[in-house]
Design a protein around this motif. Structure first.
Motif, PDB file in Angstrom:
ATOM      1  N   THR A  71       0.830  -1.209   0.000  1.00 29.63           N
ATOM      2  CA  THR A  71       0.000   0.000   0.000  1.00 29.63           C
ATOM      3  C   THR A  71       0.861   1.253   0.000  1.00 29.63           C
ATOM      4  N   ALA A  72       1.926   1.251   0.800  1.00 33.75           N
ATOM      5  CA  ALA A  72       2.812   2.420   0.856  1.00 33.75           C
ATOM      6  C   ALA A  72       3.434   2.695  -0.507  1.00 33.75           C
ATOM      7  N   GLN A  73       3.881   1.635  -1.190  1.00 33.29           N
ATOM      8  CA  GLN A  73       4.509   1.791  -2.510  1.00 33.29           C
ATOM      9  C   GLN A  73       3.478   2.156  -3.578  1.00 33.29           C
ATOM     10  N   SER A  74       2.394   1.377  -3.646  1.00 31.96           N
ATOM     11  CA  SER A  74       1.470   1.475  -4.772  1.00 31.96           C
ATOM     12  C   SER A  74       0.495   2.626  -4.651  1.00 31.96           C
ATOM     13  N   VAL A  75      -0.013   2.873  -3.437  1.00 27.91           N
ATOM     14  CA  VAL A  75      -1.070   3.865  -3.252  1.00 27.91           C
ATOM     15  C   VAL A  75      -0.528   5.179  -2.727  1.00 27.91           C
ATOM     16  N   LEU A  76       0.307   5.108  -1.692  1.00 28.13           N
ATOM     17  CA  LEU A  76       0.781   6.334  -1.051  1.00 28.13           C
ATOM     18  C   LEU A  76       1.994   6.940  -1.746  1.00 28.13           C
ATOM     19  N   GLY A  77       2.663   6.166  -2.601  1.00 23.53           N
ATOM     20  CA  GLY A  77       3.812   6.699  -3.316  1.00 23.53           C
ATOM     21  C   GLY A  77       5.009   6.952  -2.434  1.00 23.53           C
ATOM     22  N   LEU A  78       5.162   6.142  -1.373  1.00 22.02           N
ATOM     23  CA  LEU A  78       6.279   6.282  -0.450  1.00 22.02           C
ATOM     24  C   LEU A  78       7.328   5.213  -0.725  1.00 22.02           C
ATOM     25  N   GLU A  79       8.566   5.622  -0.919  1.00 18.06           N
ATOM     26  CA  GLU A  79       9.646   4.642  -1.050  1.00 18.06           C
ATOM     27  C   GLU A  79       9.723   3.875   0.259  1.00 18.06           C
ATOM     28  N   THR A  80       9.675   2.534   0.175  1.00 12.74           N
ATOM     29  CA  THR A  80       9.496   1.726   1.374  1.00 12.74           C
ATOM     30  C   THR A  80      10.587   0.685   1.508  1.00 12.74           C
ATOM     31  N   CYS A  81      10.999   0.473   2.751  1.00 11.54           N
ATOM     32  CA  CYS A  81      11.948  -0.583   3.097  1.00 11.54           C
ATOM     33  C   CYS A  81      11.221  -1.583   3.993  1.00 11.54           C
ATOM     34  N   MET A  82      11.283  -2.858   3.645  1.00 13.03           N
ATOM     35  CA  MET A  82      10.591  -3.893   4.413  1.00 13.03           C
ATOM     36  C   MET A  82      11.566  -4.621   5.325  1.00 13.03           C
ATOM     37  N   HIS A  83      11.268  -4.642   6.614  1.00 11.73           N
ATOM     38  CA  HIS A  83      12.032  -5.484   7.522  1.00 11.73           C
ATOM     39  C   HIS A  83      11.747  -6.948   7.185  1.00 11.73           C
ATOM     40  N   LEU A  84      12.763  -7.783   7.306  1.00 11.74           N
ATOM     41  CA  LEU A  84      12.577  -9.230   7.124  1.00 11.74           C
ATOM     42  C   LEU A  84      13.478  -9.931   8.134  1.00 11.74           C
ATOM     43  N   THR A  85      12.885 -10.791   8.962  1.00 10.80           N
ATOM     44  CA  THR A  85      13.646 -11.461  10.011  1.00 10.80           C
ATOM     45  C   THR A  85      13.726 -12.955   9.748  1.00 10.80           C
ATOM     46  N   CYS A  86      14.617 -13.605  10.488  1.00 13.60           N
ATOM     47  CA  CYS A  86      14.754 -15.060  10.422  1.00 13.60           C
ATOM     48  C   CYS A  86      13.856 -15.768  11.440  1.00 13.60           C
ATOM     49  N   THR A  87      13.322 -15.024  12.411  1.00 10.65           N
ATOM     50  CA  THR A  87      12.554 -15.636  13.497  1.00 10.65           C
ATOM     51  C   THR A  87      11.278 -16.291  12.972  1.00 10.65           C
ATOM     52  N   ASN A  88      11.130 -17.585  13.223  1.00 10.45           N
ATOM     53  CA  ASN A  88       9.940 -18.341  12.811  1.00 10.45           C
ATOM     54  C   ASN A  88       9.668 -18.238  11.320  1.00 10.45           C
ATOM     55  N   MET A  89      10.691 -18.147  10.527  1.00  9.96           N
ATOM     56  CA  MET A  89      10.523 -17.944   9.086  1.00  9.96           C
ATOM     57  C   MET A  89      11.231 -19.037   8.297  1.00  9.96           C
ATOM     58  N   PRO A  90      10.512 -20.090   7.906  1.00  8.56           N
ATOM     59  CA  PRO A  90      11.106 -21.049   6.975  1.00  8.56           C
ATOM     60  C   PRO A  90      11.321 -20.392   5.621  1.00  8.56           C
ATOM     61  N   ILE A  91      12.131 -21.018   4.789  1.00 13.25           N
ATOM     62  CA  ILE A  91      12.491 -20.414   3.508  1.00 13.25           C
ATOM     63  C   ILE A  91      11.259 -20.123   2.646  1.00 13.25           C
ATOM     64  N   GLU A  92      10.212 -20.969   2.760  1.00 10.51           N
ATOM     65  CA  GLU A  92       9.019 -20.738   1.933  1.00 10.51           C
ATOM     66  C   GLU A  92       8.375 -19.389   2.262  1.00 10.51           C
ATOM     67  N   LEU A  93       8.323 -19.037   3.557  1.00 13.22           N
ATOM     68  CA  LEU A  93       7.746 -17.750   3.939  1.00 13.22           C
ATOM     69  C   LEU A  93       8.654 -16.593   3.541  1.00 13.22           C
ATOM     70  N   ILE A  94       9.951 -16.812   3.649  1.00 13.46           N
ATOM     71  CA  ILE A  94      10.892 -15.773   3.208  1.00 13.46           C
ATOM     72  C   ILE A  94      10.752 -15.536   1.710  1.00 13.46           C
ATOM     73  N   TRP A 123      16.958 -17.471  21.459  1.00  8.98           N
ATOM     74  CA  TRP A 123      16.663 -17.479  20.025  1.00  8.98           C
ATOM     75  C   TRP A 123      17.210 -18.760  19.403  1.00  8.98           C
ATOM     76  N   THR A 124      16.364 -19.429  18.613  1.00  8.74           N
ATOM     77  CA  THR A 124      16.809 -20.613  17.872  1.00  8.74           C
ATOM     78  C   THR A 124      16.259 -20.534  16.468  1.00  8.74           C
ATOM     79  N   ALA A 125      16.997 -21.051  15.527  1.00  8.10           N
ATOM     80  CA  ALA A 125      16.558 -21.053  14.134  1.00  8.10           C
ATOM     81  C   ALA A 125      15.445 -22.078  13.958  1.00  8.10           C
ATOM     82  N   ILE A 126      14.448 -21.734  13.159  1.00 14.38           N
ATOM     83  CA  ILE A 126      13.384 -22.673  12.842  1.00 14.38           C
ATOM     84  C   ILE A 126      13.899 -23.676  11.810  1.00 14.38           C
ATOM     85  N   GLU A 127      13.336 -24.873  11.807  1.00 15.60           N
ATOM     86  CA  GLU A 127      13.752 -25.878  10.831  1.00 15.60           C
ATOM     87  C   GLU A 127      13.462 -25.356   9.424  1.00 15.60           C
ATOM     88  N   GLY A 128      14.475 -25.445   8.585  1.00 17.81           N
ATOM     89  CA  GLY A 128      14.324 -24.917   7.225  1.00 17.81           C
ATOM     90  C   GLY A 128      14.497 -23.421   7.126  1.00 17.81           C
TER      91      GLY A 128
END
Length: 605
Positions: A71-94, A123-128
């Motif tokens: 929405t920020a990029q497409s509608v509001l026209g704001l250059e956006t940076c997305m946080h992305l973490t490893c916590t509870n994130m298997p590769i499919e979700l990433i 903190w522990t890495a999730i499988e995958g």
């Protein structure tokens, strides 16, 4: 655009003004998300270089993060940076998160290991999944090459899991060597320590932009809580000045602003910092106070001169769009959503009636009345008559309320020259105005109110008015329009059937009346610029008018639906009467230099 490229461009001149950006977190409720969009929309006008949106602790609500980024990029026209973490994130979700970011036009990722899950424990890495932020950086580079700018976090005063600053700098250097493009730091208040830390980074060969994370001070309790949680040093001057006034939030904010302004000034003077990143906590006042004191913004000036008379989308599928119908002028959210699946005309106009997606209002699933029931009643009350709705519109025109069911955005200075006439229309005849534009003839393109496009140009507008009218008044209105058009039709200077006033009129039963050609598009805004063709970015056309009609009456239906109790029955019936007894009208005065003919139509109507 990639953040590192934006910053490089902004600071090519060594004497350039420092730049800034804002961080927002994902709210817990749908109404909180709506309020955040409104806040982000307002803060757009401060001209930040970018915003960033956090990834929720433990990976929860991750889809909402990508929705907000889109929405920020497409509608509001704001250059956006997305946080992305490893916590509870298997590769499919990433993979899904990266693809969603890519599809929305987002080119910036802040790659983080992430905090431990909310449930507690180490903190522990999730499988995958991945164990470290460096693994995530490596993966993004392998999958997307240099499409994304990758930012990384840094801790000038150490990390709870590793207090040794030198070891943390070695870890940071490893992430930079793997492809990180910029650094955003944890909050801090010890500016002297930060400057020494920057010196160490440069001596280690870390030469990418260092962006300090600035946490405004809004209350003493929040100030102490955040500093304790992040395990950062509080300078003696901060503690002394704030403790004395700790029970007065207004004074804490004022003194806190002064302390942070001094801190930011020292950062900029150090030579290591050219950009400030504000942790807004989804608020705006404290950050704005700091920016004002640093003379980086002036709220009484128009800060962003648009390339077009409407805000440009940064979505790659929409960023070349150069023509837009007027009917969604004050509803940019619904315009982008309603038209994203429509086929595109060869000349760039959106809304091909042959598209399978055209006109199906059921496809617009995000809700046409964007406010919650509770918020709608807070904003607009419980109208018991059409006169009550007229008073709402007048309050909106006077700036007393910030939105209407048919308009998401506050009234602009553009209507000041015709505001008295608009108010007069709403005071009588049972007519409800929705959208309008005054005529202008050759105003410089850098004008603070009407300006858009390249400098040294001139912009033009035809006057138009859009309104809801009782169906019993339609024939009288058409008669008055015909009387104004008649002299032009009979004049030898014009071809037959020339209409100085053109119109569309339609009710909820799709009974359409018009004096325009079905396939015509009437440019109502255009600009003349040196060395360029005439730009005609804003149009009136039949196809988009028909789609907008669906939206107008559906909004009225959704508005009436919030009044379900017997006590509110009159309000429900009042709004439903608009659906049953009114028609939507658009009138364009094609004489952009002549007198205002449209308002004459309402005399004795």
């Amino acid at each position: 655009m990639r953040i590192s490229h934006k910053l490089q461009k902004a600071h090519e001149d060594p004497n350039s003004t420092p730049t800034f950006s804002f961080e927002f977190f994902v709210p817990k409720t749908s109404q909180g998300v709506q309020n955040l969009y409104d806040r982000m929309d307002r803060m757009y006008n401060l001209n930040p270089q970018f915003i960033d949106v956090t990834w929720n602790a433990g990976g929860r609500l991750s889809n909402l993060t990508t929705d907000i980024v889109s929405t920020a990029q497409s509608v509001l026209g704001l250059e956006t940076c997305m946080h992305l973490t490893c916590t509870n994130m298997p590769i499919e979700l990433i993979d899904k998160a990266l693809k969603d970011a890519y599809d929305s036009g987002c080119q910036n990722i802040l790659a983080l290991r992430g905090d431990p899950p909310i449930e507690g424990g180490e903190w522990t890495a999730i499988e995958g999944g991945f164990t470290y932020a460096k693994d995530l950086i490596k993966y993004i580079r392998e999958k997307y090459g240099n499409h994304f700018d990758i930012g990384v976090a840094a801790y000038p005063e150490g990390h709870p899991e590793e207090p040794d600053q030198d070891i943390l700098i070695d870890y940071l250097k490893e992430k930079v060597d793997l492809g990180a493009d910029f650094i955003i730091t944890q909050m801090f208040y010890d500016v002297d320590n930060f400057i020494k830390w920057c010196s160490k980074l440069r001596s280690k060969g870390i030469n990418i932009p260092i962006i300090p994370g600035i946490m405004p001070i809004s209350s003493y309790a929040a100030f102490k809580r955040r500093a304790t949680w992040c395990e950062i040093n509080i300078p003696e001057i901060f503690e002394k000045k704030l403790y004395e006034i700790k029970d007065d939030d207004q004074k804490v904010r004022q003194i806190g602003t002064e302390l942070l302004v001094d801190m930011c000034f020292k950062l900029i003077q150090s030579g290591y910092v050219k950009h400030l990143h504000f942790y807004t906590m989804n608020l705006e006042k404290s950050s704005i106070m700091i920016l004002e004191s640093l003379n980086l913004i002036k709220l009484n000036e128009k800060l962003v001169l648009e390339d077009l008379p409407w805000r440009k989308s940064l979505n790659p599928n929409r960023n070349k769009e150069s023509v837009r119908p007027i009917f969604w002028k004050n509803r940019k959210y619904s315009y982008i959503t309603r038209t994203q699946n429509w086929d595109e005309f060869p000349n760039g106009r959106w809304g091909d009636s042959n598209s399978a997606a055209f006109g199906d209002i059921e496809l617009f699933t995000s809700g046409l009345l964007r406010q919650s029931s509770k918020r709608s009643i807070e904003l607009w009350g419980k109208p018991k008559s059409i006169d009550d709705i007229s008073k709402l519109i007048i309050n909106y025109l006077n700036g007393s309320i910030s939105s209407l069911p048919w308009s998401d955005t506050p009234i602009s200075e553009e209507i000041d020259s015709i505001k008295d006439q608009l108010i007069k229309i709403n005071q009588s005849n049972g007519i409800l105005t929705i959208n309008s534009q005054p005529s202008i003839n050759g105003i410089p393109s850098n004008d603070s109110i009407f300006g858009w496009g390249p400098k040294n140009g001139f912009v033009y507008q035809k006057q138009y008015l859009e309104f809801l009218i009782p169906k019993v008044k339609i024939q009288s209105l058409i008669f008055k329009i015909d009387q104004i058009n008649k002299p032009f039709n009979s004049s030898k200077n014009y071809k037959d059937n020339y209409n100085i006033l053109t119109y569309f009129i339609i009710d909820n039963d799709d009974d359409l009346i018009s004096n325009t050609k079905d396939d015509s598009a009437n440019a109502v805004t255009w600009g003349i610029f040196p060395g360029q063709e005439v730009l005609q970015p804003t149009i009136v056309e039949k196809i988009s008018f028909l789609a907008w009609k669906d939206e107008v009456f559906r909004i009225a239906h959704e508005w009436s639906a919030i009044f379900d109790s017997n006590d509110d029955k009159i309000s429900k019936l009042t709004i439903q009467s608009i659906i049953e007894n009114y028609a939507l009208v658009n009138i364009v005065d094609n004489d952009y230099v002549g007198s205002e003919k449209i308002f004459k139509l309402f005399e004795d109507l």
